[in-house]
Design a protein around this motif. Structure first.
Motif, PDB file in Angstrom:
ATOM      1  N   TYR A  11       0.832  -1.216   0.000  1.00  0.00           N
ATOM      2  CA  TYR A  11       0.000   0.000   0.000  1.00  0.00           C
ATOM      3  C   TYR A  11       0.864   1.262   0.000  1.00  0.00           C
ATOM      4  O   TYR A  11       0.383   2.338  -0.341  1.00  0.00           O
ATOM      5  CB  TYR A  11      -0.989  -0.004   1.177  1.00  0.00           C
ATOM      6  N   SER A  12       2.160   1.125   0.407  1.00  0.00           N
ATOM      7  CA  SER A  12       3.105   2.220   0.132  1.00  0.00           C
ATOM      8  C   SER A  12       4.285   1.603  -0.608  1.00  0.00           C
ATOM      9  O   SER A  12       4.075   1.078  -1.711  1.00  0.00           O
ATOM     10  CB  SER A  12       3.492   2.985   1.405  1.00  0.00           C
ATOM     11  N   GLY A  43      -4.162  -0.492   4.055  1.00  0.00           N
ATOM     12  CA  GLY A  43      -3.822  -1.922   4.044  1.00  0.00           C
ATOM     13  C   GLY A  43      -4.259  -2.649   5.301  1.00  0.00           C
ATOM     14  O   GLY A  43      -4.266  -3.880   5.335  1.00  0.00           O
ATOM     15  N   ILE A  44      -4.613  -1.893   6.325  1.00  0.00           N
ATOM     16  CA  ILE A  44      -4.805  -2.511   7.639  1.00  0.00           C
ATOM     17  C   ILE A  44      -6.056  -3.402   7.689  1.00  0.00           C
ATOM     18  O   ILE A  44      -6.006  -4.512   8.228  1.00  0.00           O
ATOM     19  CB  ILE A  44      -4.811  -1.430   8.735  1.00  0.00           C
ATOM     20  N   ALA A  45      -7.140  -2.936   7.084  1.00  0.00           N
ATOM     21  CA  ALA A  45      -8.358  -3.759   7.091  1.00  0.00           C
ATOM     22  C   ALA A  45      -8.110  -5.083   6.359  1.00  0.00           C
ATOM     23  O   ALA A  45      -8.571  -6.148   6.799  1.00  0.00           O
ATOM     24  CB  ALA A  45      -9.511  -3.000   6.444  1.00  0.00           C
ATOM     25  N   VAL A 130       0.172   4.980  -2.830  1.00  0.00           N
ATOM     26  CA  VAL A 130       0.980   6.060  -2.258  1.00  0.00           C
ATOM     27  C   VAL A 130       2.305   6.073  -2.998  1.00  0.00           C
ATOM     28  O   VAL A 130       3.138   5.194  -2.795  1.00  0.00           O
ATOM     29  CB  VAL A 130       1.226   5.799  -0.753  1.00  0.00           C
ATOM     30  N   ILE A 131       2.507   7.043  -3.867  1.00  0.00           N
ATOM     31  CA  ILE A 131       3.747   7.022  -4.650  1.00  0.00           C
ATOM     32  C   ILE A 131       4.894   7.601  -3.826  1.00  0.00           C
ATOM     33  O   ILE A 131       4.747   8.638  -3.184  1.00  0.00           O
ATOM     34  CB  ILE A 131       3.597   7.716  -6.015  1.00  0.00           C
ATOM     35  N   THR A 132       6.025   6.888  -3.825  1.00  0.00           N
ATOM     36  CA  THR A 132       7.198   7.318  -3.056  1.00  0.00           C
ATOM     37  C   THR A 132       8.405   7.399  -3.988  1.00  0.00           C
ATOM     38  O   THR A 132       8.379   6.881  -5.110  1.00  0.00           O
ATOM     39  CB  THR A 132       7.535   6.308  -1.941  1.00  0.00           C
ATOM     40  N   ARG A 133       9.472   8.010  -3.461  1.00  0.00           N
ATOM     41  CA  ARG A 133      10.721   8.028  -4.235  1.00  0.00           C
ATOM     42  C   ARG A 133      11.234   6.606  -4.452  1.00  0.00           C
ATOM     43  O   ARG A 133      11.976   6.360  -5.412  1.00  0.00           O
ATOM     44  CB  ARG A 133      11.769   8.873  -3.503  1.00  0.00           C
TER      45      ARG A 133
END
Ligand code: AMP
Ligand code: MN
Ligand code: MN
Ligand code: MN
Length: 280
Positions: A11-12, A43-45, A130-133
């Motif tokens: 999810y990330s 993502g937790i559920a 969630v887009i990250t570097r």
């Protein structure tokens, strides 16, 4: 009790799905796990569903790792034991996710100007919330502009890389208020990983406490004993709690794994003892 209060799913920027993460944690004998994706609680559920359907024994805590801006630059705040139904938290995280996509668009333009073309399109081949570097580093490698992810950070998107990375996150006051409002505990993540001198880090910890922060991560893979002892002085000075987490992203790395970090002395007050486990 075997636990881990800092890890990531897909999810990330983690590799595993929430269900795969639960299976992986079970295999490692973890009894209490907080999933702390960057700016997401979605993502937790699913992780909880997979615990139910697989009849796994471990217990899950709602968590999140929020990017926040301070006078000392960008920091990460882990929110532990947050209510994932909390409307204000959900709305603020949606806003951070939108800012992340905007930042990725900006970076994509800046990268193209130095000849690194098509990074965002390559990222979008996968489903990303969630887009990250981290996603961008992987795309830079897959397009052949760097030999590995480390080099992608070093050359382009890391602290000293060629691309200016805009930072537009919420303040630490807002992050802590959101976490507390959702019933959670706020923890300064991996304090020694910010590019700060000891003096600056001391001031950051004081500012974090003043903003309502409650705990410091004091056990994580890259933290050596000397640095831990240094942090412990600041923890005691500000009456903060300790937390522990691997910051797990991928399986099969030599230097880190889910549930792997030094065990802290029992005498150090720990967030583990603040959670009412009977209610979880
Ligand atoms: P972001 O929050 O989008 O700036 O992305 C930061 C993420 O990229 C971190 O959570 C790490 O997982 C990863 N990261 C940051 N710096 C490096 C690095 N030098 N090498 C590998 N991964 C990194
Ligand atoms: Mn990450
Ligand atoms: Mn972090
Ligand atoms: Mn993390």
């Amino acid at each position: 009790m075997k636990f881990d209060f800092h890890c990531h799913s897909h999810y990330s920027d983690g590799l595993l799905s929430p269900a795969e993460l639960i299976e992986y944690a079970e295999e490692r004998g973890i009894e209490l796990l907080a999933l702390t994706d960057h700016d997401s609680i979605d993502g937790i559920a699913l992780a909880q569903d997979s615990i139910q359907s697989s009849q796994a024994k471990l217990r899950l805590i709602g968590g999140v790792e929020i990017s926040a801006l301070t006078a000392f630059g960008e920091i990460h705040i882990v929110g532990l034991n947050v209510d994932v139904q909390n409307g204000a938290l959900k709305a603020a995280l949606k806003e951070q996710q939108d800012k992340r996509w905007q930042r990725a668009e900006d970076m994509n333009v800046r990268l193209a100007k130095v000849g690194v073309v098509g990074v965002l399109d390559a990222c979008k081949k996968d489903v990303i919330q969630v887009i990250t570097r981290s996603h961008m580093a992987t795309a830079i490698v897959s397009l052949g502009y760097a030999k590995d992810r480390q080099q992608a950070f070093k050359k382009y998107i890391g602290k000293k890389g060629r691309i200016k990375v805009p930072k537009n996150w919420m303040t630490i006051e807002d992050a802590i208020a959101l976490i507390n409002g959702a019933g959670g505990i706020s923890i300064l993540a991996h304090p020694t990983r910010y590019p700060l001198s000891n003096r600056q880090l001391g001031l950051l910890i004081a500012a974090f406490k003043l903003a309502g922060g409650e705990a410091l991560e004091l056990a994580y893979p890259s933290l050596n004993k000397d640095k831990r002892d240094w942090l412990l002085v600041h923890l005691e000075k500000h009456n903060l709690l300790a937390s522990s987490g691997s910051d797990f992203h991928y399986p099969n790395l030599k230097w880190t794994d889910l549930g792997r970090f030094p065990v802290l002395d029992d005498r150090i007050p720990h967030v583990l003892n603040q959670l009412n486990l009977s209610l979880l």
